[in-house]
Scaffold this active site. Structure first.
Site, mmCIF file in Angstrom:
data_model
loop_
_atom_site.group_PDB
_atom_site.id
_atom_site.type_symbol
_atom_site.label_atom_id
_atom_site.label_comp_id
_atom_site.label_asym_id
_atom_site.label_seq_id
_atom_site.Cartn_x
_atom_site.Cartn_y
_atom_site.Cartn_z
ATOM 1 N N SER A 261 2.231 -23.400 9.278
ATOM 2 C CA SER A 261 1.726 -24.135 10.447
ATOM 3 C C SER A 261 0.475 -23.444 10.990
ATOM 4 O O SER A 261 0.141 -22.330 10.604
ATOM 5 C CB SER A 261 2.790 -24.170 11.539
ATOM 6 O OG SER A 261 2.944 -22.868 12.081
ATOM 7 N N LYS A 262 -0.175 -24.145 11.889
ATOM 8 C CA LYS A 262 -1.356 -23.584 12.528
ATOM 9 C C LYS A 262 -0.987 -22.301 13.272
ATOM 10 O O LYS A 262 -1.744 -21.348 13.310
ATOM 11 C CB LYS A 262 -1.938 -24.611 13.487
ATOM 12 C CG LYS A 262 -3.039 -24.048 14.376
ATOM 13 C CD LYS A 262 -3.933 -25.128 14.920
ATOM 14 C CE LYS A 262 -4.550 -24.749 16.258
ATOM 15 N NZ LYS A 262 -5.085 -23.390 16.317
ATOM 16 N N ARG A 263 0.233 -22.298 13.846
ATOM 17 C CA ARG A 263 0.680 -21.109 14.573
ATOM 18 C C ARG A 263 0.747 -19.877 13.663
ATOM 19 O O ARG A 263 0.431 -18.774 14.084
ATOM 20 C CB ARG A 263 2.036 -21.368 15.228
ATOM 21 C CG ARG A 263 2.050 -20.966 16.699
ATOM 22 C CD ARG A 263 3.281 -21.506 17.423
ATOM 23 N NE ARG A 263 3.460 -22.933 17.206
ATOM 24 C CZ ARG A 263 4.630 -23.490 16.860
ATOM 25 N NH1 ARG A 263 5.704 -22.751 16.671
ATOM 26 N NH2 ARG A 263 4.714 -24.795 16.717
ATOM 27 N N GLY A 265 -1.150 -19.289 11.148
ATOM 28 C CA GLY A 265 -2.531 -18.854 10.969
ATOM 29 C C GLY A 265 -3.012 -18.050 12.175
ATOM 30 O O GLY A 265 -3.604 -16.978 12.030
ATOM 31 N N ASP A 266 -2.721 -18.554 13.370
ATOM 32 C CA ASP A 266 -3.135 -17.859 14.587
ATOM 33 C C ASP A 266 -2.465 -16.486 14.678
ATOM 34 O O ASP A 266 -3.096 -15.487 15.019
ATOM 35 C CB ASP A 266 -2.761 -18.690 15.828
ATOM 36 C CG ASP A 266 -3.562 -19.988 15.891
ATOM 37 O OD1 ASP A 266 -4.572 -20.082 15.159
ATOM 38 O OD2 ASP A 266 -3.180 -20.901 16.650
#
Ligand code: GLU
Length: 507
Positions: A261-263, A265-266
Site C-alpha cells: 500500500s501507499k502507507r 511506501g511512506d
C-alpha cells in the site's frame, strides 16, 4: 480461426496509477508485442463519484515515460472507439436493452432503505433467485405497474438475472480452470437509470467484446468478478469469443503480510507511484519513481521480475528482451514481495550502462540545484568527474555527494579523520607537499603518484597519515576516488590552494 491477439489495459481514473497497475500494463504490453498484437488503453470512467481530475493525463504520462506503447486509445485513436467509457453510453444502453428483451436481466426499483430493511430482516441477505421475488422488480410486479413507475420517472436499476445451481468455469491461463457455483453470485446491478450509466461489469464485458479483446490480463482483485463476466458473455451469446483470463498475483508488502500500500511506501521510504502525484483535493504530494531519479528502463526491468522470471537467473533485460522472453508459464501464482532494495540495484546497474557523457548531461541540473553553475566547467571536465565516481551511485542525485569536491572547496573537514590524521607536524609536512607538487612538470595521476610516494618514503613519513591528511585538505573527508586522479582533474593550482587552505584552517 486464429484471432489476432488484442489486450487492453483498462484503468479507472480515480487517482494516480499504482505501481501494481503499472505492472499489469507492462505485462499486457509485453504479451501484445510478443504476439504482434494490439495494446488498447481504455479509460473506465463510469463511476462519476470516484472520478479524479488529472488522473487520465497522469496515466498517459506514466505509460509514455516507461515506454509502454499504446496502439489504440483516447489519444491514439483506433477503429474500436470511443476508448473512454463515459462516451459510450448509447452502446451500453442498447446492450442493457438486449439483455432485458432476452429476459436475462430485469428492472428493480428497491430503494436504498428497502434494501437496508431486507438486509436487516434476512441474515446474509443476497439479491438473487432465492430472494428476488420478494423484492420490488419487474419479475415480481405486474408489467403495467412497472411501466407506470418508469413513465412516472421512478429511478431504477437493471440487474443481471443469475440462474442458480450452475457450475461456472473461468479459464485462467495462470490458475487453470477455476469453477464456482452460480448460486453464490448475486444479481449484480448492470445499469443505473439515475445517471444513465452502466456499472463496471457491464461496460467492461461489452467493451471487451466489441473491442475484440482476446486476453484479459488484470490484477488478482478482479478474479471474484470473473465468473460473472463469463456469465455475461454467455448471456449475450458471445461465448465463442470469450477471452482468456489472466489474474496476476498481488504485489506484497516488503515486510509482513498483505498487499503493498501507499502507507508501506511512506513508512519504508519508497514511492508506490511511477510519477510524482499532486492530489488535486488534499494538495498532498506523493513521490514518484521518476522524480526520485529512477531510469524508466530500470523500473520496467524491476517490475517485470515481480511475479515473472525468464526461466533462468538472468536479471538485466531490455524491453526487447522482455518482449521476447515473457511468458505466463513463468509467472508466479503467489504474491510477489516488493523488494525496494532490488529496485535500487536495478537503477545502479542501468546507470553503469550509460555513457559518462550522457550521465554528465543528467548531472548538470543536479549541480544547478546545489548552486553550482555547470557552464563554468567544460563538458569534458564533468564527464571525467562522472567517470571517476559513477560506480558508487544508485541515482544521478548521488553524484553530488560523491563528487561535490570537484566543484566546490571543502567547507569543513570531517572531525574524526582530523583527530586521527592531523597532528602537530602535519602543517609543516603539508607545506613540503606543496613544494613537491609545484615542482612537478607533469601533474597527471600517473606522473604525480610515484613522485609523491617517493618523497614520503625518502622522508620516512607515515604513508597513511600523510596521504589521508592530503586527502582531507582537498576533499574534506577521507573518501572518494584515487587521490591522484582527483588532483589530476583539479589541477596543480587548485590542489595547492586547497592544501594551503587546510593548513590555515586546521593549524
Ligand atoms: N477498471 C478496472 C480497474 O480499474 C479494470 C479491471 C479490468 O481490467 O477488468 O482496474
Amino acid at each position: 480461426m486464429e484471432r489476432k491477439v488484442r489486450v487492453r489495459f483498462a484503468p479507472s481514473p480515480t487517482g494516480p496509477l499504482h505501481i501494481g497497475g503499472v505492472r499489469t500494463a507492462l505485462y499486457n504490453y509485453l504479451f501484445a508485442r510478443q504476439h504482434g498484437g494490439d495494446m488498447i488503453l481504455r479509460i473506465e470512467d463510469t463511476d462519476s463519484q470516484r472520478f479524479v481530475p488529472g488522473a487520465e493525463d497522469y496515466i498517459n504520462e506514466a505509460l509514455a515515460w516507461l515506454g509502454i506503447g499504446i496502439d489504440e486509445g483516447v489519444r491514439e485513436g483506433g477503429n474500436y472507439g470511443p476508448y473512454k467509457q463515459s462516451e459510450r453510453r448509447d452502446i451500453y444502453r442498447d446492450h442493457v436493452r438486449m439483455l432485458l428483451d432476452a429476459g436475462k436481466a430485469y428492472i428493480a426499483f428497491d430503494t436504498p432503505a428497502e434494501l437496508e430493511a431486507a438486509r436487516a430482516a434476512t441474515p446474509n441477505f443476497q439479491y438473487d433467485a432465492s430472494t428476488r421475488m420478494s423484492m420490488r422488480n419487474s419479475l415480481s410486479m405486474p408489467a403495467d405497474e412497472v411501466k407506470a413507475l418508469i413513465d412516472g420517472g421512478e429511478k431504477y436499476v437493471v440487474r443481471f438475472k443469475i440462474e442458480p445451481g450452475r457450475d461456472v468455469e473461468v479459464n485462467d491461463l495462470l490458475r487453470g480452470k477455476v469453477t464456482i457455483n452460480s448460486s453464490i453470485l448475486d444479481d449484480k446491478v448492470l445499469y443505473k437509470s439515475a445517471d444513465d450509466l452502466p456499472t463496471y461489469h457491464l461496460a467492461n464485458i461489452v467493451d471487451d467484446h466489441l473491442m475484440e479483446v482476446t486476453h484479459v490480463i488484470r490484477g488478482e482483485e478482479w478474479l471474484p468478478s470473473a465468473p460473472l463476466h463469463v456469465l455475461l458473455y454467455e448471456a449475450f451469446g458471445w461465448a465463442d469469443t470469450m477471452p482468456s483470463f489472466v489474474h496476476l498475483p498481488l504485489l506484497l508488502k516488503p515486510d509482513g503480510k498483505g498487499k503493498l500500500s501507499k502507507r508501506d511506501g511512506d513508512r519504508l521510504g519508497f514511492p508506490v507511484f511511477p510519477l510524482e502525484w499532486h492530489d488535486p483535493k488534499s494538495g498532498e504530494i506523493s513521490s514518484g519513481y521518476r522524480e526520485r531519479g529512477y531510469l524508466p528502463q530500470a523500473v520496467v526491468n524491476f517490475l517485470a521480475l515481480l511475479g515473472w522470471n525468464p526461466g533462468d537467473d538472468t536479471e538485466i533485460m531490455s524491453m526487447d528482451e522482455l518482449i521476447e522472453k515473457f511468458s505466463f508459464d513463468h509467472c508466479s501464482r503467489s504474491g510477489a514481495k516488493f523488494d525496494f532494495e532490488k529496485g535500487k540495484w536495478f537503477n545502479h546497474k542501468y546507470l553503469q550502462e550509460m555513457s559518462d557523457e550522457e550521465l554528465a548531461q543528467m548531472y548538470k541540473p543536479v549541480l544547478k540545484e546545489h548552486g553550482v553553475d555547470p557552464s563554468a566547467w567544460t563538458d569534458e571536465y564533468i564527464t571525467r568527474v562522472v567517470g571517476l565516481v559513477k560506480g558508487r551511485i544508485n541515482f544521478v542525485g548521488d553524484l553530488w555527494d560523491q563528487s561535490k569536491f570537484f566543484f566546490v572547496e571543502p567547507e569543513e573537514y570531517e572531525e574524526k579523520s582530523v583527530r586521527k590524521r592531523w597532528n602537530a607536524e602535519m602543517p609543516a609536512i603539508m607545506g613540503e607537499l606543496i613544494e613537491v607538487l609545484k615542482g612537478l612538470e607533469d601533474f597527471s595521476s600517473k606522473a604525480a603518484e610515484p613522485v609523491v610516494l617517493g618523497w614520503i618514503a625518502d622522508k620516512g613519513y607515515h604513508l597513511g597519515n600523510v596521504m589521508n591528511a592530503f586527502r582531507l585538505t582537498v576533499v574534506g573527508e577521507c573518501k572518494g576516488p584515487h587521490m591522484f586522479d582527483i588532483t589530476e582533474l583539479l589541477g596543480c593550482d587548485e590542489t595547492v590552494r586547497r592544501i594551503q587552505l587546510g593548513i590555515d584552517r586546521l593549524g
